[in-house]
Design a protein around this motif. Structure first.
Motif, PDB file in Angstrom:
ATOM      1  N   GLY A 131      -8.053   0.550  -9.183  1.00  0.00           N
ATOM      2  CA  GLY A 131      -8.315   1.460  -8.071  1.00  0.00           C
ATOM      3  C   GLY A 131      -7.647   2.814  -8.279  1.00  0.00           C
ATOM      4  O   GLY A 131      -6.956   3.028  -9.281  1.00  0.00           O
ATOM      5  N   THR A 132      -7.880   3.720  -7.325  1.00  0.00           N
ATOM      6  CA  THR A 132      -7.327   5.072  -7.465  1.00  0.00           C
ATOM      7  C   THR A 132      -6.655   5.540  -6.180  1.00  0.00           C
ATOM      8  O   THR A 132      -7.025   5.122  -5.079  1.00  0.00           O
ATOM      9  N   ILE A 133      -5.685   6.405  -6.370  1.00  0.00           N
ATOM     10  CA  ILE A 133      -5.029   7.082  -5.244  1.00  0.00           C
ATOM     11  C   ILE A 133      -5.113   8.572  -5.527  1.00  0.00           C
ATOM     12  O   ILE A 133      -4.641   9.036  -6.579  1.00  0.00           O
ATOM     13  N   GLN A 134      -5.754   9.304  -4.619  1.00  0.00           N
ATOM     14  CA  GLN A 134      -5.863  10.756  -4.792  1.00  0.00           C
ATOM     15  C   GLN A 134      -5.147  11.470  -3.658  1.00  0.00           C
ATOM     16  O   GLN A 134      -5.256  11.070  -2.500  1.00  0.00           O
ATOM     17  N   LEU A 135      -4.429  12.527  -4.037  1.00  0.00           N
ATOM     18  CA  LEU A 135      -3.792  13.389  -3.046  1.00  0.00           C
ATOM     19  C   LEU A 135      -4.368  14.780  -3.242  1.00  0.00           C
ATOM     20  O   LEU A 135      -4.263  15.339  -4.343  1.00  0.00           O
ATOM     21  N   ASP A 136      -4.992  15.313  -2.218  1.00  0.00           N
ATOM     22  CA  ASP A 136      -5.646  16.625  -2.306  1.00  0.00           C
ATOM     23  C   ASP A 136      -6.539  16.728  -3.545  1.00  0.00           C
ATOM     24  O   ASP A 136      -6.497  17.724  -4.280  1.00  0.00           O
ATOM     25  N   GLY A 137      -7.285  15.670  -3.811  1.00  0.00           N
ATOM     26  CA  GLY A 137      -8.250  15.687  -4.910  1.00  0.00           C
ATOM     27  C   GLY A 137      -7.665  15.396  -6.281  1.00  0.00           C
ATOM     28  O   GLY A 137      -8.398  15.241  -7.245  1.00  0.00           O
ATOM     29  N   GLN A 138      -6.340  15.298  -6.370  1.00  0.00           N
ATOM     30  CA  GLN A 138      -5.728  14.999  -7.667  1.00  0.00           C
ATOM     31  C   GLN A 138      -5.364  13.523  -7.726  1.00  0.00           C
ATOM     32  O   GLN A 138      -4.759  12.991  -6.782  1.00  0.00           O
ATOM     33  N   LEU A 182       0.836  -1.204   0.000  1.00  0.00           N
ATOM     34  CA  LEU A 182       0.000   0.000   0.000  1.00  0.00           C
ATOM     35  C   LEU A 182       0.876   1.262   0.000  1.00  0.00           C
ATOM     36  O   LEU A 182       0.706   2.154  -0.836  1.00  0.00           O
ATOM     37  N   ILE A 183       1.845   1.307   0.912  1.00  0.00           N
ATOM     38  CA  ILE A 183       2.753   2.475   0.980  1.00  0.00           C
ATOM     39  C   ILE A 183       3.499   2.638  -0.349  1.00  0.00           C
ATOM     40  O   ILE A 183       3.620   3.736  -0.879  1.00  0.00           O
ATOM     41  N   ASN A 184       3.980   1.510  -0.896  1.00  0.00           N
ATOM     42  CA  ASN A 184       4.773   1.592  -2.122  1.00  0.00           C
ATOM     43  C   ASN A 184       3.933   2.002  -3.322  1.00  0.00           C
ATOM     44  O   ASN A 184       4.462   2.579  -4.278  1.00  0.00           O
ATOM     45  N   SER A 185       2.648   1.733  -3.288  1.00  0.00           N
ATOM     46  CA  SER A 185       1.854   2.222  -4.414  1.00  0.00           C
ATOM     47  C   SER A 185       1.514   3.699  -4.237  1.00  0.00           C
ATOM     48  O   SER A 185       1.350   4.406  -5.231  1.00  0.00           O
ATOM     49  N   VAL A 186       1.494   4.190  -2.996  1.00  0.00           N
ATOM     50  CA  VAL A 186       1.295   5.638  -2.811  1.00  0.00           C
ATOM     51  C   VAL A 186       2.527   6.394  -3.321  1.00  0.00           C
ATOM     52  O   VAL A 186       2.399   7.414  -4.005  1.00  0.00           O
ATOM     53  N   ILE A 187       3.719   5.856  -3.028  1.00  0.00           N
ATOM     54  CA  ILE A 187       4.932   6.555  -3.495  1.00  0.00           C
ATOM     55  C   ILE A 187       5.188   6.274  -4.987  1.00  0.00           C
ATOM     56  O   ILE A 187       5.926   6.988  -5.653  1.00  0.00           O
ATOM     57  N   GLY A 188       4.567   5.238  -5.510  1.00  0.00           N
ATOM     58  CA  GLY A 188       4.620   5.015  -6.959  1.00  0.00           C
ATOM     59  C   GLY A 188       5.621   3.982  -7.412  1.00  0.00           C
ATOM     60  O   GLY A 188       5.833   3.821  -8.614  1.00  0.00           O
ATOM     61  N   ILE A 189       6.237   3.243  -6.475  1.00  0.00           N
ATOM     62  CA  ILE A 189       7.219   2.245  -6.925  1.00  0.00           C
ATOM     63  C   ILE A 189       6.586   0.878  -7.156  1.00  0.00           C
ATOM     64  O   ILE A 189       7.245  -0.020  -7.647  1.00  0.00           O
ATOM     65  N   VAL A 190       5.315   0.759  -6.809  1.00  0.00           N
ATOM     66  CA  VAL A 190       4.563  -0.462  -7.133  1.00  0.00           C
ATOM     67  C   VAL A 190       3.318  -0.001  -7.895  1.00  0.00           C
ATOM     68  O   VAL A 190       2.595   0.876  -7.418  1.00  0.00           O
ATOM     69  N   PRO A 191       3.089  -0.540  -9.099  1.00  0.00           N
ATOM     70  CA  PRO A 191       1.929  -0.072  -9.869  1.00  0.00           C
ATOM     71  C   PRO A 191       0.602  -0.618  -9.352  1.00  0.00           C
ATOM     72  O   PRO A 191       0.549  -1.738  -8.831  1.00  0.00           O
ATOM     73  N   SER A 218      -2.338   8.192  -9.193  1.00  0.00           N
ATOM     74  CA  SER A 218      -2.012   6.790  -9.525  1.00  0.00           C
ATOM     75  C   SER A 218      -1.180   6.675 -10.800  1.00  0.00           C
ATOM     76  O   SER A 218      -0.363   5.775 -10.923  1.00  0.00           O
ATOM     77  N   ALA A 219      -1.389   7.602 -11.751  1.00  0.00           N
ATOM     78  CA  ALA A 219      -0.690   7.478 -13.027  1.00  0.00           C
ATOM     79  C   ALA A 219       0.602   8.311 -13.076  1.00  0.00           C
ATOM     80  O   ALA A 219       1.351   8.242 -14.055  1.00  0.00           O
ATOM     81  N   PRO A 225       4.381   9.047 -12.415  1.00  0.00           N
ATOM     82  CA  PRO A 225       5.512   8.175 -12.073  1.00  0.00           C
ATOM     83  C   PRO A 225       6.136   8.558 -10.730  1.00  0.00           C
ATOM     84  O   PRO A 225       6.020   9.698 -10.279  1.00  0.00           O
ATOM     85  N   ALA A 226       6.808   7.581 -10.105  1.00  0.00           N
ATOM     86  CA  ALA A 226       7.391   7.795  -8.772  1.00  0.00           C
ATOM     87  C   ALA A 226       8.264   9.041  -8.742  1.00  0.00           C
ATOM     88  O   ALA A 226       8.232   9.819  -7.779  1.00  0.00           O
ATOM     89  N   SER A 227       9.027   9.257  -9.821  1.00  0.00           N
ATOM     90  CA  SER A 227       9.957  10.393  -9.853  1.00  0.00           C
ATOM     91  C   SER A 227       9.219  11.720  -9.740  1.00  0.00           C
ATOM     92  O   SER A 227       9.776  12.715  -9.281  1.00  0.00           O
ATOM     93  N   GLY A 228       7.953  11.756 -10.168  1.00  0.00           N
ATOM     94  CA  GLY A 228       7.184  12.993 -10.114  1.00  0.00           C
ATOM     95  C   GLY A 228       6.458  13.196  -8.792  1.00  0.00           C
ATOM     96  O   GLY A 228       5.963  14.293  -8.517  1.00  0.00           O
ATOM     97  N   ARG A 229       6.411  12.171  -7.951  1.00  0.00           N
ATOM     98  CA  ARG A 229       5.562  12.287  -6.755  1.00  0.00           C
ATOM     99  C   ARG A 229       6.199  13.084  -5.620  1.00  0.00           C
ATOM    100  O   ARG A 229       5.497  13.592  -4.760  1.00  0.00           O
ATOM    101  N   ALA A 230       7.545  13.201  -5.616  1.00  0.00           N
ATOM    102  CA  ALA A 230       8.182  14.006  -4.571  1.00  0.00           C
ATOM    103  C   ALA A 230       7.708  15.452  -4.684  1.00  0.00           C
ATOM    104  O   ALA A 230       7.591  16.160  -3.685  1.00  0.00           O
ATOM    105  N   ALA A 231       7.399  15.863  -5.919  1.00  0.00           N
ATOM    106  CA  ALA A 231       6.943  17.235  -6.141  1.00  0.00           C
ATOM    107  C   ALA A 231       5.615  17.516  -5.432  1.00  0.00           C
ATOM    108  O   ALA A 231       5.256  18.668  -5.219  1.00  0.00           O
ATOM    109  N   TYR A 232       4.907  16.464  -5.060  1.00  0.00           N
ATOM    110  CA  TYR A 232       3.658  16.636  -4.310  1.00  0.00           C
ATOM    111  C   TYR A 232       3.925  16.799  -2.810  1.00  0.00           C
ATOM    112  O   TYR A 232       3.003  16.882  -2.021  1.00  0.00           O
TER     113      TYR A 232
END
Ligand code: ATP
Length: 230
Positions: free
Chosen positions: A56-63, A43-52, A66-67, A69-76
């Motif tokens: 289902g969906t993962i939303q952060l602040d309404g965005q 679960l944690i690894n799919s939130v950070i994006g290293i496990v696809p 899930s799609a 990539p992990a490299s882009g998620r630190a920007a959140y």
């Protein structure tokens, strides 16, 4: 803040998460408890994006992230400490910690390190030592401090207490409380229910890729302690 709906994670033929839904609200410290193999890391690894996510969906602040990539998620503003003391063995303790704060200015990095050293005194005394020479507990502190170094909005900690002596568990717990007091939202996994229930505000108990119980720390205590002995 974080909204997970019907998340499915598969490794080949193994279903690690079977339509799991969970929420983490702003300012909460949410714990995912469960025995080995329950699906917590997935679960944690799919939130950070290293496990696809297979579904289902993962939303952060309404965005929906899930799609992304992990490299882009630190920007959140997501900070992540993986399971198992991952440090760069041939880098100093200070450089390991500040690897998580590369986007900050020099002055902000100094400030961040001073704050973390006040929470974890070994970061001061061992700052220039190579991380590879530290004890397991000290390496875990370094990995956690790295995740905290950029003051993330959402901090993900995978089994922060695993195999650690009480002195380290106490320091990490105090740091978690301090970050929560400053407004950081935290999602952590743990097999060790007793210390984890002391720092969390709410939680989920998992087994076999499913959430079997959720609620306040009081609501889940009994179920979590039972899982602890399974
Ligand atoms: P642990 O504390 O052991 O990490 P966990 O609750 O975090 O347990 P996961 O690591 O998410 O559980 O594992 C869930 C299931 O998925 C387990 O059955 C595990 O064996 C399987 N699994 C995890 N990672 C992989 C992988 N890379 N390849 C195949 N199966 C995997």
């Amino acid at each position: 803040m974080l909204k997970i709906r019907d998340l499915v994670v598969r490794y080949g033929g193994i279903t690690a998460l079977d339509r799991v839904s969970a929420d983490v609200r702003q300012g909460e410290t949410v714990i995912l408890l469960g025995a080995n193999g329950a699906g917590k890391s997935s679960l944690i690894n799919s939130v950070i994006g290293i496990v696809p996510a297979a579904a289902g969906t993962i939303q952060l602040d309404g965005q929906t992230i899930s799609a992304v990539p992990a490299s882009g998620r630190a920007a959140y503003g997501i900070g992540y400490s993986p399971e198992g003391r991952r440090v760069f063995a041939s880098m100093s303790v200070r450089d390991n910690v500040l690897a998580g704060a590369a986007r900050l200015s020099r002055a902000a990095q100094r400030q961040a390190y001073a704050k973390l050293a006040s929470l974890f005194p070994m970061l001061e005394s061992r700052a220039n030592d190579l991380a590879g020479y530290l004890s397991g507990g000290q390496q875990q502190i370094v990995a956690i401090a790295r995740a905290m170094s950029a003051s993330p909005r959402l901090l993900l900690l995978d089994e922060p207490f695993l195999g650690l002596a009480p002195v380290w568990i106490q320091q990490i717990s105090a740091a978690i409380r301090q970050f929560r007091a400053e407004g950081t939202t935290i999602l952590m996994t743990e097999q060790m229910a007793i210390p984890a229930l002391k720092v969390a505000t709410r939680g989920y108990v998992m087994r076999g890729g499913l959430v079997i119980r959720e609620g306040s720390v009081e609501d889940i205590r009994e179920s979590a302690l039972t899982e602890d002995y399974l």
